[in-house]
Design a protein around this motif. Structure first.
Motif, mmCIF file in Angstrom:
data_model
loop_
_atom_site.group_PDB
_atom_site.id
_atom_site.type_symbol
_atom_site.label_atom_id
_atom_site.label_comp_id
_atom_site.label_asym_id
_atom_site.label_seq_id
_atom_site.Cartn_x
_atom_site.Cartn_y
_atom_site.Cartn_z
ATOM 1 N N GLN A 40 16.260 38.517 -7.427
ATOM 2 C CA GLN A 40 16.314 37.826 -8.495
ATOM 3 C C GLN A 40 17.271 39.114 -9.343
ATOM 4 O O GLN A 40 17.914 38.422 -10.146
ATOM 5 C CB GLN A 40 14.882 38.374 -8.886
ATOM 6 C CG GLN A 40 14.508 40.086 -8.988
ATOM 7 C CD GLN A 40 14.710 40.801 -10.661
ATOM 8 O OE1 GLN A 40 14.976 40.195 -11.869
ATOM 9 N NE2 GLN A 40 15.161 41.742 -9.928
ATOM 10 N N ARG B 64 6.925 28.833 -8.719
ATOM 11 C CA ARG B 64 6.030 29.954 -7.354
ATOM 12 C C ARG B 64 4.890 28.447 -7.178
ATOM 13 O O ARG B 64 5.098 28.016 -7.974
ATOM 14 C CB ARG B 64 5.097 30.961 -8.424
ATOM 15 C CG ARG B 64 3.586 31.026 -7.912
ATOM 16 C CD ARG B 64 3.510 32.126 -8.743
ATOM 17 N NE ARG B 64 2.825 31.572 -9.987
ATOM 18 C CZ ARG B 64 1.270 31.996 -10.440
ATOM 19 N NH1 ARG B 64 1.074 33.341 -9.960
ATOM 20 N NH2 ARG B 64 1.039 31.970 -11.468
ATOM 21 N N VAL C 55 6.497 35.551 -13.793
ATOM 22 C CA VAL C 55 7.725 36.123 -14.763
ATOM 23 C C VAL C 55 8.462 36.655 -15.386
ATOM 24 O O VAL C 55 8.924 38.284 -14.785
ATOM 25 C CB VAL C 55 8.245 34.692 -15.586
ATOM 26 C CG1 VAL C 55 10.191 34.539 -15.918
ATOM 27 C CG2 VAL C 55 7.949 32.885 -15.024
ATOM 28 N N PHE D 56 8.122 39.191 -12.087
ATOM 29 C CA PHE D 56 9.119 39.202 -11.319
ATOM 30 C C PHE D 56 10.178 38.963 -11.233
ATOM 31 O O PHE D 56 11.714 39.956 -10.391
ATOM 32 C CB PHE D 56 9.460 37.155 -10.688
ATOM 33 C CG PHE D 56 9.910 36.981 -9.800
ATOM 34 C CD1 PHE D 56 9.206 37.722 -8.342
ATOM 35 C CD2 PHE D 56 10.867 36.498 -9.147
ATOM 36 C CE1 PHE D 56 9.561 36.550 -7.013
ATOM 37 C CE2 PHE D 56 12.168 35.955 -8.371
ATOM 38 C CZ PHE D 56 11.270 36.268 -7.130
ATOM 39 N N ILE D 57 10.956 38.781 -13.272
ATOM 40 C CA ILE D 57 12.492 39.485 -12.985
ATOM 41 C C ILE D 57 12.685 40.516 -13.936
ATOM 42 O O ILE D 57 11.610 40.999 -14.808
ATOM 43 C CB ILE D 57 12.755 38.034 -14.589
ATOM 44 C CG1 ILE D 57 12.824 36.618 -13.818
ATOM 45 C CG2 ILE D 57 14.205 38.358 -15.101
ATOM 46 C CD1 ILE D 57 13.762 35.721 -12.358
ATOM 47 N N VAL E 69 14.717 30.479 -8.207
ATOM 48 C CA VAL E 69 14.231 31.952 -7.150
ATOM 49 C C VAL E 69 13.289 32.159 -7.705
ATOM 50 O O VAL E 69 11.744 30.895 -7.796
ATOM 51 C CB VAL E 69 14.625 33.368 -8.490
ATOM 52 C CG1 VAL E 69 14.657 33.438 -9.804
ATOM 53 C CG2 VAL E 69 14.983 34.392 -7.677
ATOM 54 N N GLY E 70 11.843 32.810 -6.816
ATOM 55 C CA GLY E 70 10.603 33.210 -5.676
ATOM 56 C C GLY E 70 10.348 33.562 -5.235
ATOM 57 O O GLY E 70 11.869 33.349 -4.316
ATOM 58 N N ILE F 202 18.160 29.796 -14.826
ATOM 59 C CA ILE F 202 17.370 30.686 -13.723
ATOM 60 C C ILE F 202 16.227 29.363 -14.169
ATOM 61 O O ILE F 202 15.636 29.319 -15.433
ATOM 62 C CB ILE F 202 16.710 31.752 -14.182
ATOM 63 C CG1 ILE F 202 18.277 32.313 -13.699
ATOM 64 C CG2 ILE F 202 15.183 32.166 -12.929
ATOM 65 C CD1 ILE F 202 18.157 34.151 -13.512
ATOM 66 N N LEU G 239 14.864 34.881 -19.758
ATOM 67 C CA LEU G 239 13.325 35.421 -19.121
ATOM 68 C C LEU G 239 13.467 36.666 -19.091
ATOM 69 O O LEU G 239 11.870 37.231 -18.670
ATOM 70 C CB LEU G 239 14.179 34.470 -18.187
ATOM 71 C CG LEU G 239 13.730 33.016 -16.908
ATOM 72 C CD1 LEU G 239 14.647 32.465 -17.814
ATOM 73 C CD2 LEU G 239 14.024 33.096 -15.813
ATOM 74 N N LYS H 171 11.813 26.765 -2.233
ATOM 75 C CA LYS H 171 12.914 26.801 -3.267
ATOM 76 C C LYS H 171 14.147 25.467 -1.652
ATOM 77 O O LYS H 171 14.717 24.996 -2.128
ATOM 78 C CB LYS H 171 13.614 28.011 -2.808
ATOM 79 C CG LYS H 171 12.516 29.454 -3.342
ATOM 80 C CD LYS H 171 13.225 29.924 -3.670
ATOM 81 C CE LYS H 171 13.492 31.024 -2.400
ATOM 82 N NZ LYS H 171 11.928 31.659 -1.800
ATOM 83 N N VAL I 263 12.495 29.826 -12.363
ATOM 84 C CA VAL I 263 11.715 30.148 -11.745
ATOM 85 C C VAL I 263 10.042 29.415 -10.816
ATOM 86 O O VAL I 263 9.284 28.585 -11.909
ATOM 87 C CB VAL I 263 11.352 31.255 -12.278
ATOM 88 C CG1 VAL I 263 10.553 32.623 -11.396
ATOM 89 C CG2 VAL I 263 11.606 32.557 -12.954
#
Ligand SMILES: Nc1ncnc2c1ncn2[C@@H]1O[C@H](COP(=O)(O)OP(=O)(O)O)[C@@H](O)[C@H]1O
Ligand SMILES: [Mg+2]
Lengths: 290, 334
Positions: free
Chosen positions: B194, B208, B230, B233-234, B35-36, B204, B221, B42, B206
């Protein structure tokens, strides 16, 4: 165009154009039809008289007619085969990224812009001439007997010349089609274990079906009426070896001054062209449905 | 078996390094989500694993065997593309059969697997249709069916749900999770969402700008984000990140507090603020509160019954135990 009213006004708006087109097509067509029932020779002006189907009988029983019919079919099919297969191969090649891609693409399209008369003359005098032609020089350099293309294989030579003219068109259409293929489909097929040749067969070729149909339909229309290339190279000869229907009608009406016979030939050609069109639409027209 | 190891895998397009050297291990049977934000690499990472892109350096091992230079077909992985990549001129049945046909499986075995996949994916009635005659969700299922019948070592999904509408997305999310439980095959799933990552993943990753920011279970996370990125983002709504004097009081450059760890009161508390927009979800209400001395409004979760309106004065109190502290580099302190 949803409501009754908007449909009505739409019809009203386009009717002048439709009428104009109709007149444009109908008047020459009916005049041809009319002439084809007349005994009408330019050497005997003012002597026209109605002869019923005589013109047709003469035209259809002329041995040259069957030769011309066969030559027309051979010419159309031959050129279609060469241009479709050659066009697919060239399109596949041009689709690859390589240095100078832009210039090469323009060069490939160039033959399409050369007038038929000019290109046929260039082929006749600079390539196929048995004395001065490039092919003759090449043959002599290899110690072979030069081949006289236009008298020994006139139809094949004309097929070659016409194919050269139409190959760019086919390539262009097929190349654009190829470029519109979703790359993810090819990647999916690659992950599914399909090697290149199977990706071509199962993914690319079906995707090209529509473009191939367009190429065949459009080219057939023009190939049925090839004329200039024959006129400037072989004059339909030797004998009738390279006479197609168009050229036969030209000979009939202008070289023999027989307008009636030429018109009858024209009507026959129209009927044959429509038969071809119906066959084509039946066979491959379904590819055009979205 | 489907254990995938990336060892210093690197990818550059020309001069641009999209993925700096990266190590990652994906255990057999795991559901891993990359995820990102968009453009962080990705898809590129997934395509490297699939073999659709060549690595610029490093090694990819599948079940301990070096697969770095294997062609995609030889890796035993199946991929579901974002655009589904169905073959438009083939029926659903032929689409699903295609990989088996390429592998030269016997006809009756092909039939058996198609039946199985169609039943599992509710496609039995649609086998003779063309992809163009199916809805988005059905196309998605055909793409999954085409992947299942190969019985791959691992499934690769590249944003498979992003073309579906919200309701369908929730349904397909459950179906894919269920499929994973049933097949127990390794799955690598790429998404920028997310929520999908949190709800589906065992693990997960993550990302970037091609870097791995953190690897862990969804709750790891959520509870212990390794850095500010993070942390932000999460979680939905996002964690409140506060800098300046308030952060300095806690010996940090940035402090973070999730909306559910802020208590809201009309009588008194740590920070005085004013209610801005409120979002009523029924069970919960999220208030956006502008706190004095803070540029960004803070998001607070309250029970659905709390009724406060625009402009009301309130006090917020963070739950000290759930406070996240980050240093000047953005890394977590303790
Ligand atoms: N074939 C390519 N050539 C050059 N750059 C690419 C190519 N594919 C991806 N990129 C670049 O790599 C970066 C990551 O892309 P991608 O992996 O598709 O991101 P994501 O899937 O996370 O949104 C982007 O900046 C993109 O522009
Ligand atoms: Mg992507």
């Amino acid at each position: 165009m949803a409501t009754k009213h908007s449909r009505m006004s739409a019809r009203l708006m386009i009717s002048p154009a439709v009428l104009l087109l109709l007149g444009w097509m109908l008047i020459p067509l009916s005049m041809t039809l009319y002439f084809s029932f007349l005994r009408y020779n330019l050497l005997m002006p003012g002597m026209e008289e109605f002869t019923g189907l005589t013109n047709y009988r003469f035209f259809l029983t002329d041995p040259a007619f069957f030769a011309a019919l066969w030559n027309t079919i051979a010419l159309v099919v031959g050129v279609l085969v060469v241009t479709v297969i050659g066009g697919i191969l060239l399109a596949l090649l041009l689709d690859q990224p390589f240095f100078g891609q832009g210039i090469v693409r323009i060069l490939v399209i160039a033959p399409f812009f050369v007038m038929p008369t000019v290109s046929a003359l260039v082929w006749k005098n600079m390539f196929m001439n048995p004395v001065n032609g490039l092919f003759a020089h090449a043959a002599k350099a290899l110690g072979l007997q030069p081949f006289d293309f236009l008298s020994s294989a006139p139809l094949a030579s004309i097929i070659g010349i016409v194919s050269w003219q139409w190959l760019p068109f086919a390539t262009l259409i097929l190349l654009t089609a190829l470029q519109s293929l979703d790359q993810e489909q090819l990647e999916a097929a690659e992950m599914d274990g399909a090697p290149w040749i199977k990706r071509f067969w199962y993914i690319m070729l079906p995707h090209l079906a529509r473009a191939i149909t367009v190429v065949i339909l459009i080219q057939t229309i023009f190939l049925l009426s090839v004329f200039a290339e024959i006129l400037v190279t072989t004059n339909g000869g030797p004998g009738t070896a390279s006479t197609n229907l168009t050229y036969l009608i030209y000979m009939q009406s202008l070289l023999q001054f027989d307008v009636g016979g030429g018109s009858a030939g024209g009507v026959v050609a129209i009927i044959l062209a429509n038969i071809v069109a119906i066959f084509l639409m039946r066979m491959i027209g379904k590819n055009l449905d979205a | 078996m489907g254990r995938i190891t990336l060892d210093k895998v690197r990818k550059a397009f020309g001069d641009i390094e999209v993925i700096p050297p990266l190590d990652l291990t994906i255990e057999d049977g795991e559901f891993v989500v990359f995820v990102g934000p968009s453009g962080c690499g990705k898809s590129t990472l997934l395509r490297l694993i699939a073999g659709l892109e060549d690595v610029s350096g490093g090694q990819i091992r599948i079940d301990r065997e070096d697969a770095t230079n294997l062609p995609p077909a030889k890796r035993g992985l199946a991929m579901v593309f974002q655009s589904y990549a169905l073959y438009p001129h083939m029926s659903v049945r032929k689409n699903i059969a295609f990989p088996m046909k390429m592998a030269g499986l016997p006809q009756d075995e092909q039939e058996r697997r198609i039946e199985g996949a169609a039943k599992a994916l509710n496609l039995t009635d649609y086998l003779d249709r063309k992809p163009g005659q199916l809805s988005g969700g059905q196309r998605q299922r055909v793409a999954i069916g085409r992947a299942i019948v190969r019985e791959p070592a691992a499934f690769l999904f590249d944003e498979p749900l992003s073309n579906l509408d919200a309701a369908l997305r929730v349904g397909m999310r459950l179906e894919i999770s269920e499929l994973h439980k049933r097949l127990a095959t390794t799955m690598i799933y790429v998404t920028h969402d997310q929520v999908e990552a949190m709800t589906m993943a065992d693990k997960i990753v993550v990302l970037r700008a091609g870097n791995i920011e953190q690897v862990g279970s969804p709750l790891e996370l959520y509870n212990r984000p390794r850095n500010v990125f993070v942390a932000g983002f999460i979680g939905s709504p996002k964690m409140n990140l506060i800098t300046g004097a308030e952060a300095a009081k806690h010996n940090a450059t940035t402090i973070g507090i999730r909306p559910e760890h802020l208590a809201i009161s009309t009588e008194g508390g740590a920070w005085k603020g004013e209610i801005g927009v409120s979002e009523h979800l029924g069970s919960d209400t999220f208030f956006h509160v502008t706190v004095e001395g803070q540029v960004e409004p803070l998001t607070v979760r309250a029970s659905g019954e709390v009724s406060l309106s625009y402009g009301d004065t309130v006090w917020l109190t963070p739950n000290e135990a759930n406070l996240h502290r980050f240093d000047a580099e953005g890394l977590r302190i303790a």
